[in-house]
Design a protein around this motif. Structure first.
Motif, PDB file in Angstrom:
ATOM      1  N   GLU A 320       0.783  -1.296  -0.384  1.00  0.00           N
ATOM      2  CA  GLU A 320       0.286  -0.201  -0.085  1.00  0.00           C
ATOM      3  C   GLU A 320       1.145   0.939  -0.136  1.00  0.00           C
ATOM      4  OE1 GLU A 320      -0.305  -2.134   2.167  1.00  0.00           O
ATOM      5  OE2 GLU A 320       0.591  -1.219   3.703  1.00  0.00           O
ATOM      6  N   ARG A 321       2.367   1.129   0.454  1.00  0.00           N
ATOM      7  CA  ARG A 321       3.057   1.824  -0.537  1.00  0.00           C
ATOM      8  C   ARG A 321       3.312   2.930  -1.541  1.00  0.00           C
ATOM      9  NH1 ARG A 321       8.001   1.479   4.270  1.00  0.00           N
ATOM     10  NH2 ARG A 321       6.319   1.601   5.598  1.00  0.00           N
ATOM     11  N   ALA A 322       3.181   1.903  -2.579  1.00  0.00           N
ATOM     12  CA  ALA A 322       3.683   1.968  -4.126  1.00  0.00           C
ATOM     13  C   ALA A 322       3.414   3.383  -4.113  1.00  0.00           C
ATOM     14  CB  ALA A 322       3.379   0.680  -4.543  1.00  0.00           C
ATOM     15  N   PRO A 323       1.766   3.636  -4.532  1.00  0.00           N
ATOM     16  CA  PRO A 323       1.949   4.970  -5.135  1.00  0.00           C
ATOM     17  C   PRO A 323       3.015   6.286  -4.247  1.00  0.00           C
ATOM     18  CG  PRO A 323      -0.122   4.170  -4.063  1.00  0.00           C
ATOM     19  CD  PRO A 323       0.857   3.397  -3.740  1.00  0.00           C
ATOM     20  N   SER A 324       3.029   6.002  -2.995  1.00  0.00           N
ATOM     21  CA  SER A 324       4.348   7.389  -2.363  1.00  0.00           C
ATOM     22  C   SER A 324       5.838   6.979  -2.697  1.00  0.00           C
ATOM     23  CB  SER A 324       3.883   7.578  -1.206  1.00  0.00           C
ATOM     24  OG  SER A 324       4.489   6.552  -0.501  1.00  0.00           O
ATOM     25  N   MET A 325       5.528   6.198  -3.530  1.00  0.00           N
ATOM     26  CA  MET A 325       7.155   5.654  -3.701  1.00  0.00           C
ATOM     27  C   MET A 325       7.672   5.415  -5.417  1.00  0.00           C
ATOM     28  SD  MET A 325       7.828   2.902  -0.994  1.00  0.00           S
ATOM     29  CE  MET A 325       9.697   2.386  -1.377  1.00  0.00           C
ATOM     30  N   ILE A 326       6.386   5.219  -5.300  1.00  0.00           N
ATOM     31  CA  ILE A 326       6.182   4.764  -7.262  1.00  0.00           C
ATOM     32  C   ILE A 326       8.299   4.763  -8.007  1.00  0.00           C
ATOM     33  CG2 ILE A 326       5.022   6.360  -8.266  1.00  0.00           C
ATOM     34  CD1 ILE A 326       4.696   2.825  -8.539  1.00  0.00           C
TER      35      ILE A 326
END
Ligand SMILES: O=C(O)C1=C[C@@H](OP(=O)(O)O)[C@@H](O)[C@H](O)C1
Ligand SMILES: C=C(OP(=O)(O)O)C(=O)O
Length: 448
Positions: A320-326
């Protein structure tokens, strides 16, 4: 520019400690948006700290083609005299967005609710990327798009003469799609609503509010419900673009893996929709101090002191962290190669539709450097070899992708043998001073 010019091979080799202050350039996402929102305001927007990378320069050129007056006053200092919401004129020629997914998708959104037609193209990388994710919601406003098979560029968009407002739930976590819908909604009467299950970078929302649009964000069980009231008069702004946390990632990650390093990277965004890499590095055991927290250009920032962290360990990165470090997974996979144990990155299939298929590009290049990788459609797993443990000694293909080029050049600074990249020229798109900045810290990077 639709060609990206001649391939520019580059090399990096094992470096002594990195020391000093790394002042990375302006944020790419905010730079594109300053030009585009400035073009939709009535009057003069003043911008400082604009990223003068090719992606942003292509957006500046496009804004001129749609009728805005865009002037460079000096390094990073620009003005935009806008034409007002719905005031875009029809461009006389094809709009070439070069390498930039953000540029083309946001501009398509902006013109989709004006009674004009525009044709878009880009370089060989951008022409492979899917545009249907943007043209599908734009069709709901009444716009029509005619592209190549699979919704690829070149593509002609016929703007809606009588747009209707839209309610749209994003099928992918994408700030570009969210922003395209909001930009289209600006010139539709009534309320346009975008719903995002997973929060993505929120620069459009913050900046639209700054430019005087009526916008609200409600956190509900469905996710973030963003409601925009159409047809406002946007007021010109003074925008101080903060530094780019996605560019800061490269010196930060380099300092973590090059023995003895101790650098400071001032003004790194702590915006929760952008800081996933930094949370992840801390969980891996990175020595990072977040100093002097403050606001700059409307974004929370801190100065990062980063020291070589010999003891980093592989972790499971929460999907769920992916969008903030894509955009940071390529360079995270390099840090992971120098950690102990395996780093598991799941929920990352969006990486396959960036400037290159970044899962494949990192997997093949790291394998060539002697690192064991596992992957599937949505996952990348890197088996760490410990501090200094990556053999290197390979030439890695960058596939017209700046982040892949910079990631392998960072890898070479700590690997046992030199690493080359076949083409470092795409670095110009987002981080034109990468080589001198890194070498100024003590890195051994060479072009040619
Ligand atoms: O909105 C933006 O400025 C960006 C959104 C992200 O793309 P997606 O929207 O495709 O995730 C990111 O990868 C890109 O570099 C910049
Ligand atoms: C994905 C990126 O950019 P864009 O989508 O704008 O080409 C990036 O900069 O990593």
């Amino acid at each position: 520019m639709s060609g990206h010019g001649e391939a520019q091979p580059m090399k990096s080799r094992k470096s002594g400690p990195l020391r000093g202050v790394a002042e990375v350039p302006g944020d790419k996402s905010i730079s594109h948006r300053s030009l585009i929102f400035g073009a939709m305001a009535v009057g003069e927007t003043r911008i400082t700290g604009l990223l003068e990378g090719q992606d942003v320069l292509d957006t500046a050129k496009a804004m001129r083609a749609f009728g805005a007056t865009v002037t460079r006053l000096g390094e990073g200092a620009w003005t935009v005299n806008g034409v007002g919401v719905g005031g875009f004129r029809e461009p006389e020629d094809v709009i070439d967005c070069g390498n930039s997914g953000t540029g083309v998708r946001l501009i398509m959104g902006t013109m989709a609710t004006a009674p004009i037609t525009a044709t878009f193209t880009g370089d060989a990388s951008l022409r492979k990327r899917p545009m249907g994710r943007v043209t599908d919601p734009l069709a709901l406003f009444g716009a029509r798009a005619y592209g190549r098979q699979g919704g690829r560029l070149p593509m002609t968009v016929v703007g809606a003469a009588n747009p209707v407002p839209v309610r749209y739930a994003l099928p992918v976590a994408s700030a570009q799609v969210k922003s395209a819908v909001l930009l289209a909604g600006l010139n539709a009467p009534g309320e346009t609503v975008v719903i995002e299950k997973e929060p993505t970078r929120d620069h459009s929302e913050r900046m639209l509010l700054g430019f005087g649009a009526r916008l609200s964000v409600e956190k509900t069980g469905e996710g973030h419900v963003i409601t925009l009231t159409g047809q406002p008069e946007l007021r010109p702004q003074t925008v101080a673009v903060p530094r780019d946390p996605s560019s800061a990632a490269f010196p930060v990650c380099a300092a973590l893996i090059v023995e003895g390093s101790d650098i400071t990277v001032p003004g790194v965004s702590q915006n929760l929709t952008r800081n996933g890499l930094y949370l992840t590095l801390v969980e891996m055991g990175a020595e990072i101090d977040f100093l002097n927290p403050r606001e700059e250009g409307g974004e929370p920032v801190a100065d990062l002191r980063v020291r070589f962290s010999g003891e980093m360990k592989g972790i499971e990165v929460p999907p769920e962290r992916a969008p903030s470090m894509i955009d940071e997974y390529p360079v995270l996979s390099v840090v992971a190669a120098f950690a102990t144990g395996k780093t598991v990155m799941r929920g990352v299939k969006e990486l396959r539709v960036k400037e290159s298929d970044r899962i494949d590009a990192m997997a093949r290049g790291l394998e060539a450097c002697g690192v064991r990788i596992e992957e599937d459609e949505d996952t990348l797993i890197v088996h760490g070899m410990g501090p200094g443990g990556v053999p290197g000694g390979a030439t890695c293909a960058t596939h017209i992708d700046h982040r892949i080029a910079m990631s392998f050049l960072v890898c070479g600074l700590a690997a046992k043998a030199e690493i080359a990249v076949d083409d470092g020229s795409p670095i110009q798109t987002s981080f034109p001073v990468f080589l001198p900045l890194m070498n100024g810290l003590g890195a051994s990077l060479t072009a040619g």
